[in-house]
Design a protein around this motif. Structure first.
Motif, short mmCIF file in Angstrom:
data_model
loop_
_atom_site.label_atom_id
_atom_site.label_comp_id
_atom_site.label_asym_id
_atom_site.label_seq_id
_atom_site.Cartn_x
_atom_site.Cartn_y
_atom_site.Cartn_z
N GLU A 1 0.84 -1.19 0.00
CA GLU A 1 0.00 0.00 0.00
C GLU A 1 0.88 1.24 0.00
O GLU A 1 1.84 1.36 0.77
CB GLU A 1 -0.89 0.02 1.25
CG GLU A 1 -1.97 1.08 1.20
CD GLU A 1 -3.05 0.77 0.17
OE1 GLU A 1 -3.61 1.73 -0.38
OE2 GLU A 1 -3.31 -0.41 -0.08
N LYS B 1 -6.42 4.19 -7.77
CA LYS B 1 -7.52 3.88 -6.86
C LYS B 1 -8.77 3.36 -7.56
O LYS B 1 -9.73 2.98 -6.90
CB LYS B 1 -7.84 5.10 -6.01
CG LYS B 1 -6.71 5.48 -5.07
CD LYS B 1 -7.06 6.65 -4.16
CE LYS B 1 -5.92 6.96 -3.19
NZ LYS B 1 -6.24 8.08 -2.29
N ASP B 2 -8.76 3.34 -8.88
CA ASP B 2 -9.93 2.90 -9.64
C ASP B 2 -9.84 1.44 -10.09
O ASP B 2 -10.73 0.95 -10.79
CB ASP B 2 -10.15 3.81 -10.86
CG ASP B 2 -8.95 3.84 -11.79
OD1 ASP B 2 -7.84 3.42 -11.37
OD2 ASP B 2 -9.11 4.28 -12.94
N PRO C 1 -9.55 -2.82 -9.14
CA PRO C 1 -10.10 -3.64 -8.07
C PRO C 1 -9.26 -3.70 -6.80
O PRO C 1 -9.80 -3.77 -5.69
CB PRO C 1 -10.23 -5.02 -8.73
CG PRO C 1 -10.50 -4.70 -10.17
CD PRO C 1 -9.64 -3.51 -10.45
N LYS D 1 -7.52 -1.31 -5.66
CA LYS D 1 -7.64 0.02 -5.04
C LYS D 1 -6.30 0.66 -4.68
O LYS D 1 -6.21 1.45 -3.73
CB LYS D 1 -8.52 -0.05 -3.78
CG LYS D 1 -9.91 -0.59 -4.01
CD LYS D 1 -10.70 0.27 -5.00
CE LYS D 1 -12.11 -0.28 -5.21
NZ LYS D 1 -12.82 0.48 -6.26
N ARG D 2 -5.27 0.35 -5.45
CA ARG D 2 -3.97 0.96 -5.20
C ARG D 2 -3.11 0.88 -6.46
O ARG D 2 -3.33 0.01 -7.31
CB ARG D 2 -3.25 0.25 -4.05
CG ARG D 2 -2.83 -1.19 -4.37
CD ARG D 2 -1.93 -1.76 -3.28
NE ARG D 2 -1.54 -3.15 -3.54
CZ ARG D 2 -0.50 -3.52 -4.27
NH1 ARG D 2 0.26 -2.61 -4.86
NH2 ARG D 2 -0.21 -4.81 -4.44
#
Length: 284
Positions: free
Chosen positions: A2, A241-242, A244, A246-247
């Protein structure tokens, strides 16, 4: 892996990695080389930063010597790549110049052969990415520069390299998720990446009888200097962030795919594309 990315922007294409915050993760601390590319020689365009840098270091950890091609403005990043490759106990050749020039595309191959005596792996990776939210804002110069960098150089470097490649050697082309999805604000970039995908499939068929494999990698949102050099600071903060997962991905999450395609692990794989993109399904 992340990663929180603060707003930031660079005005120079294709961007300077040394100025990124945070710095991309180039290699995992627990990645262990097993001599999959022992004493091979790899030529990597755009090898100074981002995915190209990560590929160079992973290849070196697997036992390969490296030549990287980059623009002169990226010298700081190229020197970092040099340090990382040499820390793996391998040699590296730095080749600064302009891949839009046909003679330079030939020269990088000649210089690689002169230094190392052979060439086994070609990674066509260099790219620029220009954002145009309105199609009519695109200038003819933008179109020419993007195509000459992103696809013409692939043809030219590959053609120059072929006389030195033999059975078991490989060519790996960096395409993109945009080749399959398109992206409204990146019309030139998306179309060159589509061309790279088709080039990969066509060349694989052309070289199959010579037993030279040709494959591609189509990354999704990977944190590299190309991103803040292409879009606004606000858009950078939302990068990745778009999807699946989200990173955004990191270069070290992509480079092992190149190791696989360059090594004997993929001896029955040609004309294919690997999709490290955070879970986006593109059926391609």
């Amino acid at each position: 892996m992340e990663t929180q990315i603060p707003p930031q922007h660079q005005d120079v294409q294709p961007g300077i990695q040394a100025e990124l915050d945070p710095q991309p993760k180039v290699i995992r601390y627990n990645y262990r080389g097993t001599n999959k590319l022992k004493d091979k020689v790899a030529l990597i365009t755009g090898g100074d930063s981002g995915i190209g840098q990560s590929v160079a270091v992973h290849f070196a950890r697997e036992g390969a010597d490296i030549a990287i091609v980059y623009t002169e403005r990226e010298e700081v990043d190229a020197q970092q790549t040099k340090e990382l490759v040499e820390a793996e106990g391998r040699q590296i050749l730095l080749l600064p110049g302009d891949l839009k020039q046909a003679d330079f595309c030939e020269r990088v191959v000649e210089e690689t052969i002169k230094r190392f005596g052979k060439l086994n792996i070609v990674v066509n990776n260099a790219a620029i990415q220009l954002q145009h939210k309105k199609f009519e804002e695109m200038q003819d110069e933008d179109l020419v520069n993007t195509y000459e960098t992103n696809i013409y150089s692939f043809f030219r470097v590959t053609k120059a390299a072929l006389k030195h490649l033999h059975e078991g050697d490989s060519i790996i082309n960096t395409t993109s998720v945009t080749a399959y999805q398109g992206r409204a604000d990146l019309p030139e970039y998306s179309s060159t990446k589509g061309a790279i995908m088709a080039f990969t499939r066509a060349l694989a068929g052309n070289l199959a009888k010579k037993k030279i494999r040709v494959n591609g990698v189509a990354p999704g949102p990977i944190w590299t200097p190309l991103n803040p050099a292409s879009v606004s600071a606000k858009e950078v903060a939302m990068f990745g962030k778009d999807v699946p997962m989200k990173r955004p991905g990191q270069p070290c999450e992509v480079a092992p795919a190149y190791v696989y395609l360059a090594s004997e692990d993929s001896s029955y794989v040609t004309g294919q594309v690997i999709h490290p993109n955070g879970g986006t399904i593109i059926n391609g």
